[in-house]
Design a protein around this motif. Sequence first.
Motif, PDB file in Angstrom:
ATOM      1  N   PRO B 118     -19.160 -46.834-117.584  1.00 49.80           N
ATOM      2  CA  PRO B 118     -20.383 -46.225-118.117  1.00 49.80           C
ATOM      3  C   PRO B 118     -21.597 -46.922-117.518  1.00 49.80           C
ATOM      4  O   PRO B 118     -21.621 -48.143-117.418  1.00 49.80           O
ATOM      5  N   GLU B 119     -22.577 -46.149-117.096  1.00 47.96           N
ATOM      6  CA  GLU B 119     -23.739 -46.755-116.459  1.00 47.96           C
ATOM      7  C   GLU B 119     -24.913 -46.839-117.412  1.00 47.96           C
ATOM      8  O   GLU B 119     -25.573 -47.850-117.527  1.00 47.96           O
ATOM      9  N   ILE B 121     -26.444 -47.374-120.672  1.00 42.25           N
ATOM     10  CA  ILE B 121     -26.130 -47.946-121.977  1.00 42.25           C
ATOM     11  C   ILE B 121     -27.372 -47.841-122.834  1.00 42.25           C
ATOM     12  O   ILE B 121     -28.213 -48.733-122.855  1.00 42.25           O
ATOM     13  N   ALA B 122     -27.516 -46.721-123.471  1.00 44.01           N
ATOM     14  CA  ALA B 122     -28.667 -46.518-124.350  1.00 44.01           C
ATOM     15  C   ALA B 122     -28.195 -45.731-125.556  1.00 44.01           C
ATOM     16  O   ALA B 122     -27.471 -44.743-125.400  1.00 44.01           O
ATOM     17  N   ASP B 123     -28.591 -46.165-126.690  1.00 45.10           N
ATOM     18  CA  ASP B 123     -28.225 -45.436-127.900  1.00 45.10           C
ATOM     19  C   ASP B 123     -29.036 -44.152-127.966  1.00 45.10           C
ATOM     20  O   ASP B 123     -30.095 -44.039-127.361  1.00 45.10           O
ATOM     21  N   TRP B 124     -28.534 -43.186-128.716  1.00 38.73           N
ATOM     22  CA  TRP B 124     -29.265 -41.935-128.843  1.00 38.73           C
ATOM     23  C   TRP B 124     -30.218 -42.037-130.020  1.00 38.73           C
ATOM     24  O   TRP B 124     -29.932 -42.676-131.025  1.00 38.73           O
ATOM     25  N   ASP B 126     -31.098 -39.511-131.957  1.00 39.80           N
ATOM     26  CA  ASP B 126     -30.736 -38.623-133.070  1.00 39.80           C
ATOM     27  C   ASP B 126     -29.238 -38.478-133.262  1.00 39.80           C
ATOM     28  O   ASP B 126     -28.458 -38.630-132.334  1.00 39.80           O
ATOM     29  N   ALA B 144     -24.444 -29.285-119.327  1.00 42.77           N
ATOM     30  CA  ALA B 144     -23.715 -30.510-118.997  1.00 42.77           C
ATOM     31  C   ALA B 144     -22.237 -30.197-118.755  1.00 42.77           C
ATOM     32  O   ALA B 144     -21.626 -30.689-117.806  1.00 42.77           O
ATOM     33  N   LEU B 189     -16.524 -39.338-120.693  1.00 41.01           N
ATOM     34  CA  LEU B 189     -17.474 -40.334-120.165  1.00 41.01           C
ATOM     35  C   LEU B 189     -18.550 -39.671-119.307  1.00 41.01           C
ATOM     36  O   LEU B 189     -19.725 -40.046-119.372  1.00 41.01           O
ATOM     37  N   LEU B 191     -19.659 -36.604-119.608  1.00 36.21           N
ATOM     38  CA  LEU B 191     -20.570 -35.885-120.506  1.00 36.21           C
ATOM     39  C   LEU B 191     -21.488 -36.868-121.224  1.00 36.21           C
ATOM     40  O   LEU B 191     -22.687 -36.622-121.362  1.00 36.21           O
ATOM     41  N   ARG B 192     -20.921 -37.971-121.661  1.00 34.45           N
ATOM     42  CA  ARG B 192     -21.713 -39.005-122.322  1.00 34.45           C
ATOM     43  C   ARG B 192     -22.849 -39.474-121.427  1.00 34.45           C
ATOM     44  O   ARG B 192     -23.985 -39.661-121.859  1.00 34.45           O
ATOM     45  N   LEU B 195     -25.523 -36.687-121.084  1.00 28.94           N
ATOM     46  CA  LEU B 195     -26.270 -36.451-122.320  1.00 28.94           C
ATOM     47  C   LEU B 195     -27.127 -37.662-122.692  1.00 28.94           C
ATOM     48  O   LEU B 195     -28.187 -37.512-123.289  1.00 28.94           O
ATOM     49  N   THR B 196     -26.654 -38.850-122.319  1.00 27.10           N
ATOM     50  CA  THR B 196     -27.455 -40.048-122.609  1.00 27.10           C
ATOM     51  C   THR B 196     -28.755 -40.023-121.807  1.00 27.10           C
ATOM     52  O   THR B 196     -29.787 -40.499-122.275  1.00 27.10           O
TER      53      THR B 196
END
Lengths: 83, 210
Positions: B118-119, B121-124, B126, B144, B189, B191-192, B195-196
């Motif tokens: 994963p590149e 690393i940020a929380d969403w 909402d 996506a 991963l 998609l994550r 979307l991130t």
Amino acid sequence: MRCEQLLRILGDYIDGEIDPQMCELFERHMAQCPRCQVVVDTLRRTIALYREGELVFEMPLPFRERLHQAIRQRWQEKFGSQK
Amino acid sequence: MWGAVEQSDAELVERARAGDLSAFEALVSRHENRVWTLAKQIVRHDEDAADVVQDAFLTALEHLQELRDGERFGAWLKQIATRLAYRVLEKRRRMPTQSLEALLNEGAEEDEEHIPHPELIADWRDSPEALLQRKETMRIIEQALSELPEKYRAVFWLRDVEQLSTRETAEALGISEANVKVRLLRARLMLREKLTQIFGADASQQLISE
């Protein structure tokens, strides 16, 4: 457990298909690794979006009609005129 | 007649097996949109998708006696539809100039072992619930998904959206269960990651300092 190892079993963990020992190692790592916490959290949110999003398209009416027609026809051929 | 209480798939299958067309038609109406959406995900073309849907239901009609667990009618139907959809894709890919060897190698397993890191690393900001309140969210997640390589998109669709089991998915796609798991993880991963980029908190608000 290192981040690298965690990555491999990430899917199993999220799906609840992980044995208790691995689960404990996994969660122990997460307790002291904020990056992995965020990855797991955002991964869960990603999946939830698609599950709850109700991504479904309506079959266009002409296709629907053709479909139901074909079903009735095949039913007749197969079973004769039953109810 | 019964009206008020909706019959389960298992009940409808049983009635259909006994010769009740209306029961089978009820199954069709209940599942047609989902099968249509699944077919479109794979073949990306309305006419082809319509053919897949029709052939899937006709196949189900012909082989209804072979379905062991009526409660799994939906999953079984989607397996059938998936295989039919892939037959459409195969027909499209078979160019006259392509050698048989090349065609066989297309399906060969690449190195599935490596899982990309994963590149982002940020929380969403909402929750999914909050995001789904917004009109543009559906468009974003559809987009996506459409950007995923087809073999990852298909596994994600069957497992996470249609909730088929690993085994059912493996059977539908003609791949091993291990392969389903690896592809699913990659799909999730990817998609994550996408979307991130859109939903993630700003860099300045990141929980994790670099």
